[in-house]
Design a protein around this motif. Structure first.
Motif, PDB file in Angstrom:
ATOM      1  N   ALA A 123       0.882  -1.038  -0.123  1.00 41.84           N
ATOM      2  CA  ALA A 123       0.148  -0.080   0.037  1.00 41.84           C
ATOM      3  C   ALA A 123       0.893   1.291  -0.104  1.00 41.84           C
ATOM      4  CB  ALA A 123      -1.049   0.055   1.245  1.00 41.84           C
ATOM      5  N   ASP A 124       2.235   1.130   0.437  1.00 41.90           N
ATOM      6  CA  ASP A 124       3.016   2.200   0.471  1.00 41.90           C
ATOM      7  C   ASP A 124       3.122   2.696  -1.012  1.00 41.90           C
ATOM      8  OD1 ASP A 124       2.987   2.358   3.072  1.00 41.90           O
ATOM      9  OD2 ASP A 124       4.833   1.294   3.461  1.00 41.90           O
ATOM     10  N   GLU A 181      -5.741   4.281  -5.376  1.00 39.62           N
ATOM     11  CA  GLU A 181      -5.431   3.036  -5.477  1.00 39.62           C
ATOM     12  C   GLU A 181      -5.628   2.274  -4.459  1.00 39.62           C
ATOM     13  OE1 GLU A 181      -2.220   3.400  -9.148  1.00 39.62           O
ATOM     14  OE2 GLU A 181      -1.547   3.668  -7.185  1.00 39.62           O
ATOM     15  N   ALA A 182      -5.175   2.757  -3.292  1.00 42.16           N
ATOM     16  CA  ALA A 182      -5.245   1.962  -1.785  1.00 42.16           C
ATOM     17  C   ALA A 182      -6.764   1.840  -1.395  1.00 42.16           C
ATOM     18  CB  ALA A 182      -4.255   3.007  -0.763  1.00 42.16           C
ATOM     19  N   ASP A 223     -10.981  -4.284  -2.900  1.00 43.83           N
ATOM     20  CA  ASP A 223     -10.902  -5.574  -3.587  1.00 43.83           C
ATOM     21  C   ASP A 223     -10.315  -6.719  -2.628  1.00 43.83           C
ATOM     22  OD1 ASP A 223     -11.252  -4.231  -5.996  1.00 43.83           O
ATOM     23  OD2 ASP A 223      -9.245  -4.222  -6.497  1.00 43.83           O
ATOM     24  N   CYS A 224      -9.713  -6.424  -1.610  1.00 47.13           N
ATOM     25  CA  CYS A 224      -9.332  -7.129  -0.524  1.00 47.13           C
ATOM     26  C   CYS A 224     -10.644  -7.756   0.317  1.00 47.13           C
ATOM     27  CB  CYS A 224      -7.941  -6.628   0.361  1.00 47.13           C
ATOM     28  SG  CYS A 224      -6.483  -6.392  -0.400  1.00 47.13           S
ATOM     29  N   GLU A 225     -11.236  -6.832   0.629  1.00 44.84           N
ATOM     30  CA  GLU A 225     -12.429  -7.241   1.384  1.00 44.84           C
ATOM     31  C   GLU A 225     -13.263  -8.265   0.439  1.00 44.84           C
ATOM     32  OE1 GLU A 225     -14.556  -3.583   2.361  1.00 44.84           O
ATOM     33  OE2 GLU A 225     -12.729  -3.116   3.796  1.00 44.84           O
TER      34      GLU A 225
END
Length: 133
Positions: free
Chosen positions: A45-46, A52-53, A59-61
């Motif tokens: 994420a950095d 985008e984050a 998307d991860c959820e």
């Protein structure tokens, strides 16, 4: 093979990780460690913009299972192998950095050996600076 026959393996075998000792290992005291990962879940994420984050988090959820879809390998010194294997299995904030091509390249010497200690110390420094801001 291992994942297909995992019910036949002892409980403490990690099917998502392997280590290789090769001809080079004898001469320079290194080992190749590899670990499977989810290319979605292990994004850094950095390196993302705020938008985008936010999209990545959504998307991860949606992908709660985070099925592994890739492998990453590193050549490390024997004395770092256990620490590295532990970091890969018990995922923390630093683990994501281990899947970042740019981060790994920055701490991999001309000899192709990933400098785990230097990378971790640099990461801790980055976290300290970020926390102080």
């Amino acid at each position: 093979f291992l994942t297909e026959n995992s019910s036949d393996l002892p409980a403490d075998i990690e099917t998502c990780q392997y280590a290789i000792l090769d001809d080079r290992s004898v001469g320079d005291n290194t080992i190749i460690l590899a670990h499977s990962y989810s290319s979605l879940q292990m994004r850094d994420a950095d390196t993302m913009t705020e938008e985008e984050a936010e999209q990545w988090m959504r998307d991860c959820e949606d992908d709660e299972e985070g099925e592994d879809d890739g492998w990453r390998a590193w050549r490390v010194r024997f004395e770092d192998a256990e620490k590295m294997a532990t970091m890969l299995c018990f995922e923390g904030d630093f683990t994501v950095k281990l899947y970042s091509k740019e981060f790994v390249e920055r701490y991999t010497g001309e000899d192709g050996v990933f400098g785990l200690r230097d990378a971790y110390n640099a990461y801790i420094g980055m976290e300290t600076v970020r926390d102080e801001l």
